[in-house]
Design an enzyme around this catalytic site. Structure first.
Site, PDB file in Angstrom:
ATOM      1  N   SER A 119       0.864  -1.191   0.000  1.00 35.03           N
ATOM      2  CA  SER A 119       0.000   0.000   0.000  1.00 35.03           C
ATOM      3  C   SER A 119       0.890   1.227   0.000  1.00 35.03           C
ATOM      4  O   SER A 119       2.061   1.173   0.391  1.00 35.03           O
ATOM      5  CB  SER A 119      -0.853  -0.006   1.275  1.00 35.03           C
ATOM      6  OG  SER A 119      -1.474   1.239   1.454  1.00 35.03           O
ATOM      7  N   TYR A 128      -1.449  -0.364  10.411  1.00 32.35           N
ATOM      8  CA  TYR A 128      -1.548  -0.729   8.979  1.00 32.35           C
ATOM      9  C   TYR A 128      -0.243  -0.372   8.267  1.00 32.35           C
ATOM     10  O   TYR A 128       0.308  -1.174   7.514  1.00 32.35           O
ATOM     11  CB  TYR A 128      -2.740   0.000   8.354  1.00 32.35           C
ATOM     12  CG  TYR A 128      -3.019  -0.379   6.919  1.00 32.35           C
ATOM     13  CD1 TYR A 128      -3.465  -1.658   6.588  1.00 32.35           C
ATOM     14  CD2 TYR A 128      -2.859   0.546   5.885  1.00 32.35           C
ATOM     15  CE1 TYR A 128      -3.740  -2.002   5.268  1.00 32.35           C
ATOM     16  CE2 TYR A 128      -3.130   0.207   4.563  1.00 32.35           C
ATOM     17  CZ  TYR A 128      -3.575  -1.070   4.259  1.00 32.35           C
ATOM     18  OH  TYR A 128      -3.835  -1.404   2.946  1.00 32.35           O
TER      19      TYR A 128
HETATM   20  N1  NAP Z   1      -8.634  -0.782  -1.177  1.00 38.79           N
HETATM   21  C1  NAP Z   1      -7.596   0.019  -1.060  1.00 38.79           C
HETATM   22  O1  NAP Z   1      -7.696   1.263  -1.085  1.00 38.79           O
HETATM   23  C2  NAP Z   1      -6.211  -0.550  -0.928  1.00 38.79           C
HETATM   24  C3  NAP Z   1      -5.124   0.312  -1.135  1.00 38.79           C
HETATM   25  C4  NAP Z   1      -3.848  -0.204  -0.996  1.00 38.79           C
HETATM   26  C5  NAP Z   1      -3.654  -1.530  -0.693  1.00 38.79           C
HETATM   27  N2  NAP Z   1      -4.731  -2.348  -0.498  1.00 38.79           N
HETATM   28  C6  NAP Z   1      -4.474  -3.753  -0.161  1.00 38.79           C
HETATM   29  O2  NAP Z   1      -5.069  -4.572  -1.151  1.00 38.79           O
HETATM   30  C7  NAP Z   1      -5.417  -5.834  -0.582  1.00 38.79           C
HETATM   31  C8  NAP Z   1      -6.873  -6.142  -0.909  1.00 38.79           C
HETATM   32  O3  NAP Z   1      -7.672  -5.089  -0.412  1.00 38.79           O
HETATM   33  P1  NAP Z   1      -9.202  -4.891  -0.837  1.00 38.79           P
HETATM   34  O4  NAP Z   1      -9.439  -3.420  -0.782  1.00 38.79           O
HETATM   35  O5  NAP Z   1      -9.494  -5.638  -2.069  1.00 38.79           O
HETATM   36  O6  NAP Z   1      -9.920  -5.553   0.439  1.00 38.79           O
HETATM   37  P2  NAP Z   1     -11.373  -6.203   0.590  1.00 38.79           P
HETATM   38  O7  NAP Z   1     -12.304  -5.682  -0.444  1.00 38.79           O
HETATM   39  O8  NAP Z   1     -11.702  -6.031   2.044  1.00 38.79           O
HETATM   40  O9  NAP Z   1     -11.099  -7.756   0.285  1.00 38.79           O
HETATM   41  C9  NAP Z   1     -10.222  -8.480   1.114  1.00 38.79           C
HETATM   42  C10 NAP Z   1     -10.118  -9.906   0.614  1.00 38.79           C
HETATM   43  O10 NAP Z   1      -9.201 -10.624   1.468  1.00 38.79           O
HETATM   44  C11 NAP Z   1      -9.870 -11.716   2.102  1.00 38.79           C
HETATM   45  N3  NAP Z   1      -9.307 -11.823   3.441  1.00 38.79           N
HETATM   46  C12 NAP Z   1      -9.238 -10.854   4.377  1.00 38.79           C
HETATM   47  N4  NAP Z   1      -8.620 -11.314   5.481  1.00 38.79           N
HETATM   48  C13 NAP Z   1      -8.289 -12.597   5.224  1.00 38.79           C
HETATM   49  C14 NAP Z   1      -7.637 -13.605   5.967  1.00 38.79           C
HETATM   50  N5  NAP Z   1      -7.206 -13.391   7.215  1.00 38.79           N
HETATM   51  N6  NAP Z   1      -7.451 -14.819   5.394  1.00 38.79           N
HETATM   52  C15 NAP Z   1      -7.890 -15.063   4.140  1.00 38.79           C
HETATM   53  N7  NAP Z   1      -8.508 -14.147   3.382  1.00 38.79           N
HETATM   54  C16 NAP Z   1      -8.716 -12.925   3.923  1.00 38.79           C
HETATM   55  C17 NAP Z   1     -11.358 -11.351   2.021  1.00 38.79           C
HETATM   56  O11 NAP Z   1     -12.225 -12.460   1.955  1.00 38.79           O
HETATM   57  P3  NAP Z   1     -13.078 -12.978   3.216  1.00 38.79           P
HETATM   58  O12 NAP Z   1     -13.551 -11.775   3.970  1.00 38.79           O
HETATM   59  O13 NAP Z   1     -14.148 -13.815   2.665  1.00 38.79           O
HETATM   60  O14 NAP Z   1     -12.038 -13.750   3.961  1.00 38.79           O
HETATM   61  C18 NAP Z   1     -11.434 -10.645   0.676  1.00 38.79           C
HETATM   62  O15 NAP Z   1     -11.471 -11.589  -0.377  1.00 38.79           O
HETATM   63  C19 NAP Z   1      -5.124  -5.715   0.914  1.00 38.79           C
HETATM   64  O16 NAP Z   1      -3.867  -6.291   1.178  1.00 38.79           O
HETATM   65  C20 NAP Z   1      -5.096  -4.224   1.154  1.00 38.79           C
HETATM   66  O17 NAP Z   1      -4.300  -3.869   2.271  1.00 38.79           O
HETATM   67  C21 NAP Z   1      -6.011  -1.899  -0.622  1.00 38.79           C
END
Ligand code: NAP
Length: 238
Positions: free
Chosen positions: A142, A155
């Site tokens: 991130s 985070y």
């Molecule tokens: N969105 C942003 O602005 C942003 C920016 C920078 C980086 N990121 C990074 O991108 C990645 C994905 O983010 P996102 O925004 O797509 O999040 P999201 O929409 O909340 O989706 C998270 C995914 O991870 C799974 N998950 C969460 N905790 C888990 C665990 N302990 N074990 C197995 N699966 C798990 C969830 O599925 P279940 O809930 O069904 O387990 C879901 O499929 C993360 O690493 C986040 O830090 C996001």
């Protein structure tokens, strides 16, 4: 550019958000998929969406925080896929609050998920890549892994750790023709960031699909080259 058709990829957190968009984009390219998430319902939903593509899709319910859980899931998925060419370490969570408000439990949860989740998953996939002398690992970090901001100490600490572990691993496994890279996106519109205020203007914020398309282009680069880190920003979120 190389074709991805017929390759085999595992995506953690591939049931929603960035991971789900990546699964759909890879399926369009003909990549067979193994998807990990905690919720069976979310896994079934993405499996249903992927059924329009002519690829094999396997799912495994596991929590990346727990080594035995994720190791077992990776073993099952690898047996079903045959081997793993691509690992997208995407599962992650946020923990927001001023430093004195964050509990030890908050810290443990975010570090176990965002850092140890990558360690556990990679330990289970990497030996096969080393044996086959090829592979791709993309770790989703991130912008918070490059810059600390108020209210994001836990985070940010987790994502700084992701950058450090990725860079070290990258140096170790280059001699095996394995490419390890990080992506450090700023805000992407997903469940993680949408909050109570609902939908955001899609023209103002990076969408999960944008990131997914970018990852496909990284993976399509000839195996002799790779982009070590990429910082993706929204052009005009103001
Ligand atoms: N969105 C942003 O602005 C942003 C920016 C920078 C980086 N990121 C990074 O991108 C990645 C994905 O983010 P996102 O925004 O797509 O999040 P999201 O929409 O909340 O989706 C998270 C995914 O991870 C799974 N998950 C969460 N905790 C888990 C665990 N302990 N074990 C197995 N699966 C798990 C969830 O599925 P279940 O809930 O069904 O387990 C879901 O499929 C993360 O690493 C986040 O830090 C996001």
């Amino acid at each position: 550019m190389q074709s991805l058709k017929g390759k085999k990829a595992i995506i953690t957190g591939g049931s929603r958000g960035i991971g789900a968009a990546t699964a759909l984009e890879l399926a369009k390219e003909g990549v067979n998929l193994g998807i990990v998430g905690r919720s069976e319902e979310n896994l079934n939903q993405i499996k249903e969406k992927l059924s329009q593509y002519d690829v094999n899709v396997f799912t495994a319910k596991a929590d990346v925080r727990y080594e035995s859980d994720i190791t077992q899931a990776i073993k099952e998925l690898t047996d079903q896929l045959g081997h793993v060419d691509i690992l997208i370490n995407n599962a992650g969570m946020g923990a927001y609050g001023e430093f004195l408000e964050l509990t030890t439990e908050d810290w443990n949860k975010v570090l176990q998920t965002n850092v140890m989740g990558i360690v556990h998953t990679t330990k289970a996939v990497l030996p096969g890549m080393i044996d086959r002398k090829t592979g791709d690992i993309i770790n989703i970090s991130s912008m918070s892994g490059l810059k600390g901001t108020k209210g994001s100490s836990a985070y940010s600490a987790s994502k700084f750790a992701v950058n450090g572990l990725t860079e070290s691993l990258m140096q170790e496994v280059r001699p095996h023709n394995i490419r390890v890279s990080t992506i450090t996106p700023s805000l992407v519109e997903t469940d993680l960031t949408r909050g109570e205020d609902g939908e955001r203007n899609p023209d103002k914020f990076t969408q999960a699909e944008d990131l997914a398309e970018y990852m496909v282009s990284l993976l399509k680069l000839e195996q002799r080259s790779f982009i070590k880190t990429s910082a993706i920003w929204a052009t005009n979120p103001f």
